[in-house]
Design an enzyme around this catalytic site. Sequence first.
Site, PDB file in Angstrom:
ATOM      1  N   ASP A  73      58.982  42.058 -43.806  1.00 40.79           N
ATOM      2  CA  ASP A  73      59.930  41.230 -43.661  1.00 40.79           C
ATOM      3  C   ASP A  73      61.362  41.709 -43.461  1.00 40.79           C
ATOM      4  O   ASP A  73      61.833  41.690 -44.722  1.00 40.79           O
ATOM      5  CB  ASP A  73      60.041  39.957 -44.586  1.00 40.79           C
ATOM      6  CG  ASP A  73      58.560  39.299 -44.320  1.00 40.79           C
ATOM      7  OD1 ASP A  73      58.505  38.462 -43.131  1.00 40.79           O
ATOM      8  OD2 ASP A  73      57.693  39.294 -45.086  1.00 40.79           O
ATOM      9  N   ARG A  81      63.524  43.296 -47.002  1.00 38.98           N
ATOM     10  CA  ARG A  81      62.720  44.097 -48.195  1.00 38.98           C
ATOM     11  C   ARG A  81      63.142  45.299 -48.691  1.00 38.98           C
ATOM     12  O   ARG A  81      62.967  45.966 -49.633  1.00 38.98           O
ATOM     13  CB  ARG A  81      61.399  44.076 -48.099  1.00 38.98           C
ATOM     14  CG  ARG A  81      60.592  42.757 -47.601  1.00 38.98           C
ATOM     15  CD  ARG A  81      60.995  41.416 -48.282  1.00 38.98           C
ATOM     16  NE  ARG A  81      60.214  40.216 -47.813  1.00 38.98           N
ATOM     17  CZ  ARG A  81      60.256  38.904 -48.505  1.00 38.98           C
ATOM     18  NH1 ARG A  81      61.370  38.859 -49.185  1.00 38.98           N
ATOM     19  NH2 ARG A  81      59.674  37.787 -47.677  1.00 38.98           N
ATOM     20  N   ARG A 139      68.952  31.939 -41.674  1.00 34.10           N
ATOM     21  CA  ARG A 139      68.047  32.668 -41.215  1.00 34.10           C
ATOM     22  C   ARG A 139      67.917  32.843 -39.621  1.00 34.10           C
ATOM     23  O   ARG A 139      67.301  33.630 -39.078  1.00 34.10           O
ATOM     24  CB  ARG A 139      66.756  32.496 -41.967  1.00 34.10           C
ATOM     25  CG  ARG A 139      66.617  33.044 -43.208  1.00 34.10           C
ATOM     26  CD  ARG A 139      65.328  32.511 -43.965  1.00 34.10           C
ATOM     27  NE  ARG A 139      64.254  33.300 -43.265  1.00 34.10           N
ATOM     28  CZ  ARG A 139      62.979  32.965 -43.640  1.00 34.10           C
ATOM     29  NH1 ARG A 139      62.627  31.935 -44.418  1.00 34.10           N
ATOM     30  NH2 ARG A 139      61.965  33.841 -42.829  1.00 34.10           N
ATOM     31  N   LYS A 169      58.508  33.905 -35.057  1.00 39.91           N
ATOM     32  CA  LYS A 169      58.075  32.956 -36.150  1.00 39.91           C
ATOM     33  C   LYS A 169      59.259  31.835 -36.343  1.00 39.91           C
ATOM     34  O   LYS A 169      60.307  31.962 -35.667  1.00 39.91           O
ATOM     35  CB  LYS A 169      57.872  33.711 -37.397  1.00 39.91           C
ATOM     36  CG  LYS A 169      59.247  34.381 -38.269  1.00 39.91           C
ATOM     37  CD  LYS A 169      58.728  35.109 -39.252  1.00 39.91           C
ATOM     38  CE  LYS A 169      60.020  35.663 -40.040  1.00 39.91           C
ATOM     39  NZ  LYS A 169      59.672  36.402 -41.245  1.00 39.91           N
ATOM     40  N   HIS A 170      58.710  30.619 -36.647  1.00 42.79           N
ATOM     41  CA  HIS A 170      57.656  30.239 -37.210  1.00 42.79           C
ATOM     42  C   HIS A 170      56.926  28.997 -36.337  1.00 42.79           C
ATOM     43  O   HIS A 170      57.594  27.949 -36.220  1.00 42.79           O
ATOM     44  CB  HIS A 170      57.681  29.513 -38.626  1.00 42.79           C
ATOM     45  CG  HIS A 170      58.416  30.687 -39.565  1.00 42.79           C
ATOM     46  ND1 HIS A 170      59.796  30.652 -39.475  1.00 42.79           N
ATOM     47  CD2 HIS A 170      57.880  31.372 -40.558  1.00 42.79           C
ATOM     48  CE1 HIS A 170      60.011  31.511 -40.566  1.00 42.79           C
ATOM     49  NE2 HIS A 170      58.907  32.013 -41.099  1.00 42.79           N
ATOM     50  N   HIS A 182      56.432  27.369 -49.237  1.00 47.94           N
ATOM     51  CA  HIS A 182      56.086  28.167 -50.210  1.00 47.94           C
ATOM     52  C   HIS A 182      55.660  27.337 -51.481  1.00 47.94           C
ATOM     53  O   HIS A 182      54.747  27.790 -52.004  1.00 47.94           O
ATOM     54  CB  HIS A 182      57.271  28.935 -50.755  1.00 47.94           C
ATOM     55  CG  HIS A 182      57.456  30.287 -49.737  1.00 47.94           C
ATOM     56  ND1 HIS A 182      58.504  30.049 -48.715  1.00 47.94           N
ATOM     57  CD2 HIS A 182      57.008  31.442 -49.776  1.00 47.94           C
ATOM     58  CE1 HIS A 182      58.689  31.114 -48.152  1.00 47.94           C
ATOM     59  NE2 HIS A 182      57.781  32.162 -48.638  1.00 47.94           N
ATOM     60  N   ASP A 253      50.978  32.163 -41.583  1.00 49.86           N
ATOM     61  CA  ASP A 253      51.773  32.648 -42.677  1.00 49.86           C
ATOM     62  C   ASP A 253      50.944  32.928 -43.750  1.00 49.86           C
ATOM     63  O   ASP A 253      49.575  32.641 -43.833  1.00 49.86           O
ATOM     64  CB  ASP A 253      52.981  31.498 -42.885  1.00 49.86           C
ATOM     65  CG  ASP A 253      54.020  32.031 -43.301  1.00 49.86           C
ATOM     66  OD1 ASP A 253      54.182  32.934 -43.842  1.00 49.86           O
ATOM     67  OD2 ASP A 253      55.277  31.531 -43.369  1.00 49.86           O
TER      68      ASP A 253
END
Length: 328
Positions: A73, A81, A139, A169-170, A182, A253
């Site tokens: 990601d 990351r 984002r 995405k998403h 999450h 996901d």
Amino acid sequence: MNIEDLAGQRLMVGYDGTTLNDQLREYIREYRVGGLIFFARNLIEPKQIEQLCRDSQAYAKDQGLPPLLIAVDQEGGPVARLTPPYTQFAGNPGIKSEEDAKEYARVMAKELLEAGFNMNMAPVMDVVPPDFDSIMIGRAFEGGPDEVARLGGYVIQYLQEYGVLAVAKHFPGIGRTTLDSHLELPYSHAPRAQLEAEDLVPFREAVRKQASGVMFSHILYTDLDPDWPASISPAIVSLLREDMGYTGIIMTDDLDMGAVAKQFPIETVVEQFMRSGSDLALICHPGPNIKTAFNIIRKGLESDSTLLEMGRASVQRMLAVKQGIGLP
């Protein structure tokens, strides 16, 4: 491929470690995984990252497997990351033009390929309504559906021209949700007509630009499927595959997320994943869910001719995407 290989190729997994350790070897050797996704916990500095990716690909080859999808990601902004010395971008809000998108993609692809990655879990194609406290603020591209489609389409186009697989995405869009999947299962009560006019517009452009992957959300869209979250919904997979004509990799996901893990046992989730028509299941944390998912997929392929036919088609799509970037 034998049944074990067909089953494992449907999995993209995460692990704990920074080298090709026993855990990662087990996932490749025993569960025949088709892809790996690395997170900050796996990534220290360039030489270590390059060694990890190189060793993982070599071990998969030694085990008689096709090349791995190795994903990260690396959106930029709050989701990156790879830390310095890798280039740090502002993310989608900082991309205002085709030139911005092309420069982002050029630098991003160069650094990812040098590190050993062949897939970026980007771009976000979600549309945030005006003056809405969306979970995706920071984002998402700024602007309405057409602007998100335009800028996101350029990112997909140029990432792939520079040799990195792009994942939109998403699907079918989480810009109008506020709950974090999450942790919990969000619901969207937007009518289909509104989704068609707004949320789906960028994904139609992603299909047109032949995005290598589309990641599905863990949102339950009551007007599209009142029973299953998008990530394991046959109706929503059919919307993308049949209605919109998408031919690339459809992926979930992370199946470890609370949105599904708190609602259903892993056995139900994986069985529904297979029946939905999705291609690739993400399980981003090490643990028994990876072995459980492999065994359920394997048993499904052995016992159900329809699932076997669907599984072969899924793996063929994944192999076609890998060949498209020159992986043998």
